[in-house]
Design a protein around this motif. Sequence first.
Motif, PDB file in Angstrom:
ATOM      1  N   VAL A 145      12.402   0.537  -3.675  1.00 51.66           N
ATOM      2  CA  VAL A 145      11.672   0.473  -2.411  1.00 51.66           C
ATOM      3  C   VAL A 145      12.502  -0.391  -1.471  1.00 51.66           C
ATOM      4  O   VAL A 145      12.838  -1.520  -1.790  1.00 51.66           O
ATOM      5  CB  VAL A 145      10.263  -0.124  -2.594  1.00 51.66           C
TER       6      VAL A 145
ATOM      7  N   ILE B 217       9.060  -0.922   4.477  1.00 51.89           N
ATOM      8  CA  ILE B 217       7.897  -0.212   4.995  1.00 51.89           C
ATOM      9  C   ILE B 217       8.195   0.003   6.473  1.00 51.89           C
ATOM     10  O   ILE B 217       7.929  -0.877   7.289  1.00 51.89           O
ATOM     11  CB  ILE B 217       6.597  -1.017   4.786  1.00 51.89           C
TER      12      ILE B 217
ATOM     13  N   ASP C 114       6.955   1.528   9.038  1.00 50.35           N
ATOM     14  CA  ASP C 114       5.916   1.378  10.061  1.00 50.35           C
ATOM     15  C   ASP C 114       5.555  -0.082  10.319  1.00 50.35           C
ATOM     16  O   ASP C 114       5.037  -0.419  11.362  1.00 50.35           O
ATOM     17  CB  ASP C 114       4.652   2.128   9.657  1.00 50.35           C
ATOM     18  N   GLN C 115       5.831  -0.943   9.369  1.00 52.43           N
ATOM     19  CA  GLN C 115       5.418  -2.329   9.483  1.00 52.43           C
ATOM     20  C   GLN C 115       6.046  -3.018  10.689  1.00 52.43           C
ATOM     21  O   GLN C 115       5.400  -3.799  11.367  1.00 52.43           O
ATOM     22  CB  GLN C 115       5.811  -3.069   8.202  1.00 52.43           C
TER      23      GLN C 115
ATOM     24  N   ILE D 282       3.380   2.389  -1.555  1.00 52.69           N
ATOM     25  CA  ILE D 282       4.134   1.306  -0.906  1.00 52.69           C
ATOM     26  C   ILE D 282       3.238   0.579   0.087  1.00 52.69           C
ATOM     27  O   ILE D 282       3.150  -0.651   0.079  1.00 52.69           O
ATOM     28  CB  ILE D 282       5.402   1.847  -0.225  1.00 52.69           C
ATOM     29  N   ARG D 283       2.558   1.327   0.935  1.00 54.20           N
ATOM     30  CA  ARG D 283       1.682   0.703   1.932  1.00 54.20           C
ATOM     31  C   ARG D 283       0.525  -0.036   1.279  1.00 54.20           C
ATOM     32  O   ARG D 283       0.086  -1.070   1.762  1.00 54.20           O
ATOM     33  CB  ARG D 283       1.141   1.749   2.898  1.00 54.20           C
TER      34      ARG D 283
ATOM     35  N   ARG E  98      -2.179   3.184   6.552  1.00 54.27           N
ATOM     36  CA  ARG E  98      -2.265   2.984   5.102  1.00 54.27           C
ATOM     37  C   ARG E  98      -3.483   3.720   4.544  1.00 54.27           C
ATOM     38  O   ARG E  98      -3.394   4.397   3.520  1.00 54.27           O
ATOM     39  CB  ARG E  98      -2.356   1.501   4.758  1.00 54.27           C
TER      40      ARG E  98
ATOM     41  N   ASP F 111      -2.811   7.435   4.513  1.00 58.93           N
ATOM     42  CA  ASP F 111      -1.919   7.814   3.419  1.00 58.93           C
ATOM     43  C   ASP F 111      -2.684   7.873   2.093  1.00 58.93           C
ATOM     44  O   ASP F 111      -2.503   8.796   1.304  1.00 58.93           O
ATOM     45  CB  ASP F 111      -0.752   6.829   3.291  1.00 58.93           C
TER      46      ASP F 111
ATOM     47  N   LYS G 295       4.447   6.898  -0.325  1.00 60.88           N
ATOM     48  CA  LYS G 295       4.200   6.082   0.869  1.00 60.88           C
ATOM     49  C   LYS G 295       2.900   5.300   0.722  1.00 60.88           C
ATOM     50  O   LYS G 295       2.832   4.120   1.066  1.00 60.88           O
ATOM     51  CB  LYS G 295       4.134   6.959   2.127  1.00 60.88           C
TER      52      LYS G 295
ATOM     53  N   TRP H 254      12.408   4.441   3.582  1.00 63.21           N
ATOM     54  CA  TRP H 254      11.476   3.872   2.615  1.00 63.21           C
ATOM     55  C   TRP H 254      12.157   3.449   1.316  1.00 63.21           C
ATOM     56  O   TRP H 254      11.761   2.471   0.698  1.00 63.21           O
ATOM     57  CB  TRP H 254      10.383   4.877   2.269  1.00 63.21           C
TER      58      TRP H 254
END
Length: 116
Positions: free
Chosen positions: A72, A75, A77-78, A21-22, A90, A93, A18, A61
């Motif tokens: 991927v 995201i 949460d975006q 990715i973030r 971010r 994480d 995560k 995700w």
Amino acid sequence: MSETVGVAAYQRVVNTIKAAIRGGSLAVGDRLPGNRALADEHGVALGTLQKALKVLQDEGWLVTTPTVGTFVKAIPDQDERGGDLAAILRQLDVLQAKVDDVSSRLRRLEDAAERS
């Protein structure tokens, strides 16, 4: 001593992926390495890695296409949270991944000291 201060190995992998990715080192559409390579990279068993990938898939995700690979997807949460909160998440994480890494190293050192 418990594994990385109470964080399960699969959850450490989830947190690390995560954070990647973030943080942008893994972008939407990127293909992840094969499962065995990822397991080795994270220092976990193949079953542990597969559990982590399942969690990431269930949360939206990642997406896995049989015989093609794991990619991927998004995201999550975006879209759901504002920019400031997303930036804080971010950072959290990234920090959690670092804490997990340091805890894991400390545990290996303690285990080595006990064997000596």
